[in-house]
Design an enzyme around this catalytic site. Structure first.
Site, short mmCIF file in Angstrom:
data_model
loop_
_atom_site.label_atom_id
_atom_site.label_comp_id
_atom_site.label_asym_id
_atom_site.label_seq_id
_atom_site.Cartn_x
_atom_site.Cartn_y
_atom_site.Cartn_z
CB THR A 12 -64.09 -10.73 -61.45
OG1 THR A 12 -62.77 -10.32 -61.36
CG2 THR A 12 -65.35 -9.84 -61.38
N GLY A 13 -62.18 -12.76 -59.36
CA GLY A 13 -61.27 -14.10 -59.69
C GLY A 13 -61.81 -15.51 -58.64
CG ASP A 15 -58.73 -17.23 -53.50
OD1 ASP A 15 -58.82 -18.22 -54.31
OD2 ASP A 15 -57.40 -17.00 -52.99
CG LEU A 80 -59.26 -11.68 -51.99
CD1 LEU A 80 -60.52 -12.73 -52.32
CD2 LEU A 80 -58.53 -12.08 -51.19
CB SER A 84 -52.75 -14.00 -59.37
OG SER A 84 -53.47 -14.82 -60.40
CB THR A 127 -48.25 -16.12 -52.40
OG1 THR A 127 -47.86 -17.24 -53.26
CG2 THR A 127 -47.33 -14.76 -53.23
CD GLU A 129 -44.81 -19.19 -56.83
OE1 GLU A 129 -43.73 -18.54 -57.38
OE2 GLU A 129 -45.06 -20.42 -56.85
CE1 TYR A 155 -48.83 -13.17 -57.68
CE2 TYR A 155 -47.70 -15.21 -56.77
CZ TYR A 155 -48.74 -14.26 -56.83
OH TYR A 155 -49.66 -14.69 -55.85
CE LYS A 159 -50.05 -11.76 -54.42
NZ LYS A 159 -51.38 -11.16 -53.99
P1 NAP Z 1 -57.15 -14.72 -59.87
O1 NAP Z 1 -58.26 -15.80 -60.07
O2 NAP Z 1 -56.16 -14.51 -60.56
O3 NAP Z 1 -58.07 -13.34 -59.64
C1 NAP Z 1 -57.13 -12.18 -59.61
C2 NAP Z 1 -58.10 -11.13 -59.47
O4 NAP Z 1 -57.44 -9.70 -59.50
C3 NAP Z 1 -59.30 -10.91 -60.42
O5 NAP Z 1 -60.59 -10.66 -59.94
C4 NAP Z 1 -58.59 -9.65 -61.41
O6 NAP Z 1 -59.58 -9.27 -62.20
C5 NAP Z 1 -58.21 -8.81 -60.38
N1 NAP Z 1 -57.09 -7.68 -60.82
C6 NAP Z 1 -56.20 -8.02 -61.69
N2 NAP Z 1 -55.60 -7.02 -62.02
C7 NAP Z 1 -56.37 -5.97 -61.32
C8 NAP Z 1 -56.34 -4.31 -61.33
N3 NAP Z 1 -55.07 -3.70 -61.86
N4 NAP Z 1 -56.97 -3.89 -60.49
C9 NAP Z 1 -58.06 -4.48 -59.89
N5 NAP Z 1 -58.42 -5.79 -59.91
C10 NAP Z 1 -57.31 -6.62 -60.59
O7 NAP Z 1 -56.55 -15.05 -58.43
P2 NAP Z 1 -57.05 -16.07 -57.11
O8 NAP Z 1 -56.46 -17.41 -57.38
O9 NAP Z 1 -58.29 -15.74 -56.99
O10 NAP Z 1 -55.99 -15.25 -56.16
C11 NAP Z 1 -56.42 -14.34 -55.18
C12 NAP Z 1 -55.38 -13.61 -54.48
O11 NAP Z 1 -54.68 -14.62 -53.78
C13 NAP Z 1 -54.42 -12.99 -55.37
O12 NAP Z 1 -53.87 -11.94 -54.84
C14 NAP Z 1 -53.19 -14.24 -55.80
O13 NAP Z 1 -52.23 -13.71 -55.88
C15 NAP Z 1 -52.99 -14.51 -54.22
N6 NAP Z 1 -52.97 -15.98 -53.98
C16 NAP Z 1 -53.46 -17.13 -54.88
C17 NAP Z 1 -53.02 -18.39 -54.38
C18 NAP Z 1 -53.94 -19.54 -55.21
O14 NAP Z 1 -53.19 -20.17 -55.16
N7 NAP Z 1 -54.84 -19.10 -55.73
C19 NAP Z 1 -52.31 -18.41 -53.45
C20 NAP Z 1 -51.62 -17.54 -52.83
C21 NAP Z 1 -52.00 -16.36 -53.10
P3 NAP Z 1 -60.16 -9.73 -63.61
O15 NAP Z 1 -61.13 -10.69 -63.13
O16 NAP Z 1 -60.83 -8.41 -64.12
O17 NAP Z 1 -59.03 -10.25 -64.44
O1 F7E Z 2 -48.02 -23.54 -61.80
C1 F7E Z 2 -46.02 -25.88 -63.73
C2 F7E Z 2 -45.36 -24.43 -63.47
O2 F7E Z 2 -49.30 -21.49 -62.82
C3 F7E Z 2 -47.73 -24.54 -61.16
C4 F7E Z 2 -50.80 -18.96 -58.26
O3 F7E Z 2 -51.92 -19.04 -57.74
O4 F7E Z 2 -49.94 -20.53 -56.90
C5 F7E Z 2 -50.14 -20.21 -58.29
O5 F7E Z 2 -48.70 -20.35 -58.83
C6 F7E Z 2 -46.67 -25.42 -61.72
C7 F7E Z 2 -45.24 -24.68 -62.01
O6 F7E Z 2 -49.29 -22.05 -60.18
C8 F7E Z 2 -47.66 -25.43 -67.00
O7 F7E Z 2 -44.14 -24.14 -63.97
C9 F7E Z 2 -46.31 -27.02 -66.01
O8 F7E Z 2 -44.11 -25.03 -61.46
O9 F7E Z 2 -50.51 -23.71 -61.75
P1 F7E Z 2 -49.63 -22.55 -61.68
P2 F7E Z 2 -48.41 -21.52 -59.26
O10 F7E Z 2 -46.89 -20.88 -60.39
O11 F7E Z 2 -47.82 -22.36 -58.64
C10 F7E Z 2 -49.18 -19.52 -56.01
C11 F7E Z 2 -49.09 -19.92 -54.63
C12 F7E Z 2 -49.67 -18.12 -56.47
O12 F7E Z 2 -49.56 -17.32 -55.25
C13 F7E Z 2 -49.96 -17.72 -57.61
O13 F7E Z 2 -50.94 -16.56 -57.75
O14 F7E Z 2 -47.02 -25.99 -62.88
N1 F7E Z 2 -46.53 -25.86 -65.20
N2 F7E Z 2 -46.79 -26.49 -67.20
C14 F7E Z 2 -47.35 -25.12 -65.80
N3 F7E Z 2 -47.96 -24.11 -65.32
C15 F7E Z 2 -48.80 -23.44 -66.08
N4 F7E Z 2 -49.62 -22.40 -65.66
N5 F7E Z 2 -49.22 -24.03 -67.30
C16 F7E Z 2 -48.39 -24.84 -67.78
O15 F7E Z 2 -48.62 -25.19 -68.97
#
Ligand code: NAP
Ligand code: F7E
Length: 333
Positions: A12-13, A15, A80, A84, A127, A129, A155, A159
């Site tokens: 549901t997220g 990705d 996934l 997150s 990630t 991160e 986080y 990870k």
């Molecule tokens: P997202 O939109 O936050 O989706 C996270 C998903 O995890 C949602 O479907 C959520 O369900 C589910 N979830 C959370 N807690 C759970 C639990 N206890 N049991 C089962 N499912 C659970 O994340 P995304 O951006 O699609 O990212 C996908 C994956 O890639 C994540 O593992 C994230 O950490 C990793 N990642 C993301 C990025 C990025 O930039 N997007 C980069 C690097 C790695 P609900 O919908 O019910 O909340």
């Molecule tokens: O923050 C700054 C914040 O929350 C990006 C996740 O998908 O990518 C994501 O993590 C930057 C940071 O993403 C706000 O401090 C400023 O420097 O959009 P973000 P993230 O922390 O980079 C990595 C690769 C993952 O793996 C994660 O799952 O933006 N920032 N002002 C803010 N961030 C948020 N959220 N909200 C603000 O108001």
């Protein structure tokens, strides 16, 4: 020919939505893990992906995962699901450790104890991160698969556990487990709690006169931002490869939040964004990742992975999507 079967946790997220469409297009029978007894995203997800079979289960519940794996009998499992959001992980560190960290172990064990170690290929969502972006640990050409890890949040630490337990299961049990070390990727399904979507939704509302300003945290951090649709294709390619491995997916460019703001506001004809942005410490983190820049050379060479959407296109795509969503709401009234 029998269809390949895939199970996606976190379906549901952001990705999960992209990947469910890709797998359907590739002819898979798709199963998705959904958590909670009344998940508010369920109806919208089912309307968008009527072909996906949802299986109830939580990553913290080993028995639920065994049941999901047994029911779906997957050729490929994409893990996934995670807590997150980096900021949220500071406020909920123990939950993050259970879901984002130990949840990975629970998934791997569900595959192993059901006798599918040789059959089911696993993708683990690692990630950027995990790198941390600190001065001493900042390679000029971008982080790659051999760069040092120094996570800066609960986080990132969780990870890193998921990353290493995945490698451990690969080495200990010969399982096909591949880790995608993905840099930030965004798009029309990005949650509004992340900075890019928060900005593009606000820009659309400001352009329509529905909001005065947006409140953000730090604006100087830099991220390597790509488009999620490009990145899920990379995940899929990792599981079609001839051996399990780790791969960085990134763009090789880095941009500050200020640059993102500037482009987003320019899309709606506003050249000076500063009157529309306020800052509040509530959105700042106890430790920040200053800069992320990735080097995707290995994925490009070995998987033939290509990124199609540029940074400029990504920002425009998100702003236009949010403008269209508002127009849709207005015409429905
Ligand atoms: P997202 O939109 O936050 O989706 C996270 C998903 O995890 C949602 O479907 C959520 O369900 C589910 N979830 C959370 N807690 C759970 C639990 N206890 N049991 C089962 N499912 C659970 O994340 P995304 O951006 O699609 O990212 C996908 C994956 O890639 C994540 O593992 C994230 O950490 C990793 N990642 C993301 C990025 C990025 O930039 N997007 C980069 C690097 C790695 P609900 O919908 O019910 O909340
Ligand atoms: O923050 C700054 C914040 O929350 C990006 C996740 O998908 O990518 C994501 O993590 C930057 C940071 O993403 C706000 O401090 C400023 O420097 O959009 P973000 P993230 O922390 O980079 C990595 C690769 C993952 O793996 C994660 O799952 O933006 N920032 N002002 C803010 N961030 C948020 N959220 N909200 C603000 O108001």
């Amino acid at each position: 020919m029998t269809k390949k079967r895939a199970l996606v946790t976190g379906v549901t997220g952001q990705d999960g939505n992209h990947l469910a469409s890709l797998l359907q297009d590739e002819g898979y029978e798709v199963y998705g893990l959904i958590r909670g007894q009344n998940n508010p995203k369920r109806a919208e997800f089912e309307a968008r992906h009527p072909h996906v079979r949802l299986v109830e289960g939580d990553l913290t519940d080993p028995a639920a995962l065994i049941r999901a794996v047994d029911l779906s009998d997957p050729d490929e499992l994409y893990n996934l699901g995670a807590v997150s959001h980096v900021g949220y992980s500071f406020k909920n560190p123990s939950l993050t450790e259970s879901v984002t960290g130990k949840g990975v172990l629970n998934v791997l064990e569900a595959v192993r104890v059901t006798g599918r170690s040789e059959r089911t290929r696993v993708y683990q969502a690692s990630t950027s991160e995990m790198f941390g972006g600190l001065d001493y640990n900042r390679p000029g050409a971008g982080y790659d698969e051999d760069s040092l890890f120094h996570p800066r949040s609960p986080y990132g630490v969780a990870k890193l556990y998921g990353h290493w337990i995945s490698r451990n299961y690969r080495e200990s049990y010969g399982m096909f487990v591949s880790c995608g070390i993905l840099f930030n990727h965004e798009g029309e399904f990005r949650g509004p709690e992340f900075v890019t979507r928060k900005i593009t939704q606000a820009v659309a509302r400001i352009a329509r006169g529905m909001q005065e300003y947006v409140v953000l945290g730090d604006l100087w951090p830099k991220r390597d931002w790509g488009y999620a649709g490009d990145y899920v294709r990379g995940m899929w390619k990792m599981l079609q490869h001839d051996r399990p491995d780790d791969f960085v997916l990134a763009t090789g460019e880095t941009h500050s939040i200020e640059e993102f703001l500037s482009l987003a506001f320019r899309t709606v004809g506003i050249d000076d964004w500063t009157p529309y942005v306020k800052q509040d410490a509530a959105f700042m983190r106890p430790a920040e990742v200053d800069i992320l820049l990735g080097n995707p050379a290995k994925a490009e060479e070995q998987l033939g992975w290509v990124r199609e959407v540029s940074f400029e296109k990504l920002v425009e795509l998100m702003v236009r999507h949010d403008l269209d969503a508002l127009a849709g709401l207005e015409s429905a009234r």
